[in-house]
Design a protein around this motif. Structure first.
Motif, short mmCIF file in Angstrom:
data_model
loop_
_atom_site.label_atom_id
_atom_site.label_comp_id
_atom_site.label_asym_id
_atom_site.label_seq_id
_atom_site.Cartn_x
_atom_site.Cartn_y
_atom_site.Cartn_z
N LEU A 126 1.05 -1.07 0.11
CA LEU A 126 -0.05 -0.12 0.00
C LEU A 126 0.76 1.27 0.01
O LEU A 126 2.12 1.20 0.24
N CYS A 185 -5.41 6.71 -3.69
CA CYS A 185 -4.91 5.92 -2.84
C CYS A 185 -4.46 4.65 -3.93
O CYS A 185 -5.30 4.09 -4.64
N SER A 224 -1.81 0.84 -4.63
CA SER A 224 -1.30 -0.32 -4.19
C SER A 224 -0.69 -0.94 -5.31
O SER A 224 -1.13 -0.74 -6.31
N THR A 255 0.41 -4.72 -6.29
CA THR A 255 0.09 -6.39 -6.00
C THR A 255 1.12 -7.06 -7.19
O THR A 255 1.25 -6.68 -8.27
N ARG A 286 -0.55 -2.16 -10.68
CA ARG A 286 -0.71 -1.13 -10.01
C ARG A 286 -2.01 -0.93 -9.84
O ARG A 286 -2.89 -0.69 -10.97
N TRP A 309 -11.03 -1.62 -6.12
CA TRP A 309 -9.54 -1.18 -6.79
C TRP A 309 -9.76 -1.38 -8.30
O TRP A 309 -10.36 -2.46 -8.86
#
Length: 192
Positions: free
Chosen positions: A2, A84, A86, A88, A97, A107
């Motif tokens: 994050l 925001c 993150s 993964t 992304r 997301w």
């Protein structure tokens, strides 16, 4: 990973932070895919399966990783200030992304890596170059020819290319500028 979390290596205390993938979508046990900073040679981000490199960012040149276009880098920096975000890595080593929009609870994938075949590590061999807009994607550099015509016919460019004629500085040969490419991985290069 994050926003605000770190990835990298603290050389003073020897701590390394990196991503590891799950075994599968529903099995959170650890798999062998890792995303980490390679510090030998020029620093770069690398996704590996065990000890085998799968794809890399290209070396850091002091401003950016050479494999990430400047426009994409500026876009990411601007987006990270507004949303925001993150990062993964799934069970097959795919980096994504993700961005969470302010008025949403979902997301959304902003980009994935690798996103084209030339992002895969070692796709083409020595003295050839990966061109995503061509088929086959590997092509010999100017002045070089395919080392194994048989392998190239079955889309295997791993043997690379060889010089068409021996190098002779007095024969009028010049260096050819190749722009818009990721620098080669110089980890195993020795200058003798």
């Amino acid at each position: 990973m994050l926003a605000g979390m770190k990835i990298g290596r603290n050389l003073k205390i020897g701590l390394e932070r990196y991503l590891k993938s799950w075994e599968s979508v529903d099995d959170p046990s650890i798999r062998d895919f890792t995303y980490r900073i390679q510090v030998r040679g020029l620093p770069q981000m690398v996704v590996s399966m065990g000890s085998e490199k799968r794809h890399r960012s290209g070396p850091w040149n002091g401003t950016q990783n050479n494999g990430l276009p400047m426009g994409q880098l500026l876009y990411l920096l601007r987006m990270s200030c507004l949303y925001c975000m993150s990062l993964t890595m799934n069970h097959s080593g795919l980096l994504q992304r993700l961005v969470l929009h302010p008025r949403s609870s979902e997301w959304v994938v902003m980009y994935s890596n690798p996103d084209d075949p030339s992002d895969s590590y070692g796709q083409c061999g020595v003295n050839d170059i990966c061109k995503i807009n061509k088929s086959p994607i590997c092509e010999c550099l100017t002045g070089f020819a395919q080392k194994s015509q048989e392998k190239w016919q079955v889309l295997d460019a791993s043997d690379g290319c060889m010089r068409r004629m021996s190098l002779g500085c007095h024969s009028g040969e010049v260096f050819v500028k190749v722009a818009g490419v990721k620098f080669p991985d110089l980890i195993r290069v020795s200058f003798a």
